[in-house]
Write a protein that holds these residues in place. Structure first.
Motif, mmCIF file in Angstrom:
data_model
loop_
_atom_site.group_PDB
_atom_site.id
_atom_site.type_symbol
_atom_site.label_atom_id
_atom_site.label_comp_id
_atom_site.label_asym_id
_atom_site.label_seq_id
_atom_site.Cartn_x
_atom_site.Cartn_y
_atom_site.Cartn_z
ATOM 1 N N THR A 150 -12.463 48.924 43.213
ATOM 2 C CA THR A 150 -13.268 47.721 43.469
ATOM 3 C C THR A 150 -13.454 47.629 44.987
ATOM 4 O OG1 THR A 150 -11.293 46.372 43.712
ATOM 5 C CG2 THR A 150 -12.265 46.463 41.497
ATOM 6 N N SER A 182 -11.018 46.748 35.396
ATOM 7 C CA SER A 182 -12.428 46.893 35.788
ATOM 8 C C SER A 182 -12.707 48.308 36.285
ATOM 9 C CB SER A 182 -12.773 45.884 36.888
ATOM 10 O OG SER A 182 -12.625 44.579 36.400
ATOM 11 N N THR A 224 -6.333 53.061 26.019
ATOM 12 C CA THR A 224 -7.170 52.811 24.842
ATOM 13 C C THR A 224 -8.434 53.658 24.836
ATOM 14 O OG1 THR A 224 -8.739 51.105 25.578
ATOM 15 C CG2 THR A 224 -6.483 50.373 25.144
HETATM 16 P P1 NAD Z 1 -9.513 43.654 37.454
HETATM 17 O O1 NAD Z 1 -9.472 45.120 37.278
HETATM 18 O O2 NAD Z 1 -10.860 43.005 37.445
HETATM 19 O O3 NAD Z 1 -8.740 43.287 38.800
HETATM 20 C C1 NAD Z 1 -8.772 41.964 39.306
HETATM 21 C C2 NAD Z 1 -8.740 42.010 40.841
HETATM 22 O O4 NAD Z 1 -7.430 42.368 41.270
HETATM 23 C C3 NAD Z 1 -9.693 43.046 41.442
HETATM 24 O O5 NAD Z 1 -10.263 42.507 42.604
HETATM 25 C C4 NAD Z 1 -8.774 44.195 41.798
HETATM 26 O O6 NAD Z 1 -9.260 44.994 42.836
HETATM 27 C C5 NAD Z 1 -7.513 43.445 42.202
HETATM 28 N N1 NAD Z 1 -6.285 44.229 42.055
HETATM 29 C C6 NAD Z 1 -5.946 45.031 41.023
HETATM 30 N N2 NAD Z 1 -4.736 45.550 41.220
HETATM 31 C C7 NAD Z 1 -4.281 45.074 42.394
HETATM 32 C C8 NAD Z 1 -3.087 45.244 43.130
HETATM 33 N N3 NAD Z 1 -2.058 45.983 42.658
HETATM 34 N N4 NAD Z 1 -2.965 44.619 44.304
HETATM 35 C C9 NAD Z 1 -3.946 43.803 44.773
HETATM 36 N N5 NAD Z 1 -5.100 43.579 44.107
HETATM 37 C C10 NAD Z 1 -5.264 44.213 42.936
HETATM 38 O O7 NAD Z 1 -8.633 42.876 36.354
HETATM 39 P P2 NAD Z 1 -7.873 43.346 35.046
HETATM 40 O O8 NAD Z 1 -7.370 42.105 34.407
HETATM 41 O O9 NAD Z 1 -6.935 44.448 35.327
HETATM 42 O O10 NAD Z 1 -9.015 43.975 34.137
HETATM 43 C C11 NAD Z 1 -9.939 43.163 33.459
HETATM 44 C C12 NAD Z 1 -11.050 44.009 32.881
HETATM 45 O O11 NAD Z 1 -10.508 45.072 32.096
HETATM 46 C C13 NAD Z 1 -11.956 43.216 31.952
HETATM 47 O O12 NAD Z 1 -13.303 43.584 32.196
HETATM 48 C C14 NAD Z 1 -11.518 43.655 30.553
HETATM 49 O O13 NAD Z 1 -12.545 43.536 29.610
HETATM 50 C C15 NAD Z 1 -11.093 45.072 30.801
HETATM 51 N N6 NAD Z 1 -10.093 45.553 29.824
HETATM 52 C C16 NAD Z 1 -10.478 46.550 28.973
HETATM 53 C C17 NAD Z 1 -9.577 47.044 28.056
HETATM 54 C C18 NAD Z 1 -9.984 48.162 27.148
HETATM 55 O O14 NAD Z 1 -9.173 48.659 26.388
HETATM 56 N N7 NAD Z 1 -11.217 48.589 27.181
HETATM 57 C C19 NAD Z 1 -8.279 46.547 27.999
HETATM 58 C C20 NAD Z 1 -7.909 45.530 28.878
HETATM 59 C C21 NAD Z 1 -8.837 45.043 29.806
#
Ligand code: NAD
Length: 353
Positions: free
Chosen positions: A41, A97, A126
């Motif tokens: 990101t 993401s 997954t």
């Molecule tokens: P995200 O990936 O959107 O991360 C949220 C924020 O946190 C981002 O700005 C990222 O850069 C930051 N970040 C991440 N790790 C960090 C770290 N260690 N230190 C500092 N900042 C950090 O959020 P998420 O909850 O991990 O993912 C959500 C997305 O994943 C949704 O779109 C969801 O639909 C998808 N998802 C898909 C599946 C699947 O099986 N397809 C499963 C779970 C989630």
């Protein structure tokens, strides 16, 4: 008595532990990668460039435009970057993401993926990819999107802010909770689910108290891995469907929505799944599984009401209608009025009943 079941192990190599980022180069070489495109990101671009430097000649370049819900336009930009850098594999460094973007590229090109998760979302385990096009979210299930290798480096999660760790961790617990009563669950997944919930329920309060607690971060990441396997292996039910509907319809944040809805969805299903309830109670060390999860979220300082994350009150009825429109399997039949009550309680932030 153990009933009959089918168990399918998904193919993926996992490297776990503190400092394991150092084997990223060797892991890329292991699957024959020569030019890796790093995905992040915008917030994690510096971390991605740092990793790129460590990859030396294997580093082709970086694409730092990953964003929530995997919009198809972003995937197209990343595809252009992949071609211009002549990349033959991707390294996804970040949360769900970023993992989603890597999977979207793999679906289109068959490219190999090294995934390095830094949240507890579990997407890396997954074969599921959710994408959005013109505001519409579609989900595909295809083994082609599974990463070849996943590195879980505990050190990378130390920067995950405590608030995000809390909601991301409960998001992971939700995968295990629904795996325990999935129609296609099996004894191995139940073991993993209970252990995943136990690890996270124990670690999250320790992380909230002391974010630099490496042992607690390690427990949490281990739990997240187990919960991710649960999500990838068996089918989900009411809770995940509700969160998908609420998130998509009202543009609510993913992990926070899961955190708020989970105790209420579990209360709805509780009468039909006593064995799962007993396992969740044991794993969380609480007498009442749903109340225990509500208390955990509260103790972690997470938001408890959908109204506090942007859902309008007028949306309660719409969400209830949508939740029963596309029939899907759930251990308790879908009853519109009871589901409306559940959503109303989650909207107000009331304890589950
Ligand atoms: P995200 O990936 O959107 O991360 C949220 C924020 O946190 C981002 O700005 C990222 O850069 C930051 N970040 C991440 N790790 C960090 C770290 N260690 N230190 C500092 N900042 C950090 O959020 P998420 O909850 O991990 O993912 C959500 C997305 O994943 C949704 O779109 C969801 O639909 C998808 N998802 C898909 C599946 C699947 O099986 N397809 C499963 C779970 C989630």
């Amino acid at each position: 008595m153990i009933g009959s079941f089918t168990f399918e192990n998904l193919p993926c190599r996992v490297v776990f532990g503190s400092g394991t980022l150092s084997v990223a180069k060797a892991e890329i070489e292991r699957f024959g990668g020569k030019r890796a495109l790093v995905l992040t990101t915008p917030q994690q671009e510096a971390q991605g460039k740092h990793l790129g430097a460590a990859l030396g000649p294997l580093y082709a370049g970086i694409f730092s435009g990953a964003t929530m819900h995997t919009p198809v336009e972003v995937t197209e930009q990343a595809l252009t970057a992949m071609k211009s850098y002549e990349a033959d594999c991707v390294v996804s460094l970040g949360g769900g993401s970023t993992t989603g973007l890597g999977k979207a590229l793999a679906l289109r090109t068959g490219i190999n993926q090294l995934c390095i998760p830094t949240t507890y979302a579990g997407s890396e385990m997954t074969p599921i990819l959710g994408e959005t096009k013109a505001g519409l979210k579609t989900t595909v299930r295809d083994p082609a999107v599974l990463p070849e290798t996943v590195i879980y480096d505990v050190d990378l999660t130390l920067t995950l802010p405590a608030g995000l760790a809390a909601t991301s961790g409960i998001n992971a617990i939700a995968h295990a909770v629904e795996a325990l009563y999935a129609r296609d669950t099996n004894p191995v997944i139940s073991l993993m689910a209970e252990e995943g919930i136990r690890a996270l329920a124990g670690a999250l309060p320790a992380i909230a108290a002391k974010p630099e607690d490496r042992a607690a971060r390690s427990e949490a990441l281990y739990g997240a891995w187990l919960c991710g396997v649960c999500l990838g292996t068996v089918g989900m039910a009411l809770h995940h469907k509700l969160c998908h509907t609420l998130g998509g319809t009202f543009d609510l944040p993913h992990a926070e929505t899961h955190t708020i809805v989970l105790p209420h969805a579990l209360t709805y299903n509780a009468p039909t799944v006593p064995e799962a309830m007993a396992r969740i109670s044991r794993a969380t060390g609480t007498a009442d599984a749903a109340q225990g999860l509500y208390d955990l979220a509260k103790r972690l300082g997470a938001k408890l009401a959908l109204r506090d994350i942007g859902m309008p009150e007028a949306g309660i009825d719409k969400a209830a209608d949508l939740a029963v429109t596309n029939a899907y399997w759930n251990p308790r039949p879908l009853e519109r009025n009871a589901i409306r009550d559940l959503i109303a309680r989650a909207w107000a932030g009331d304890p589950p009943v």
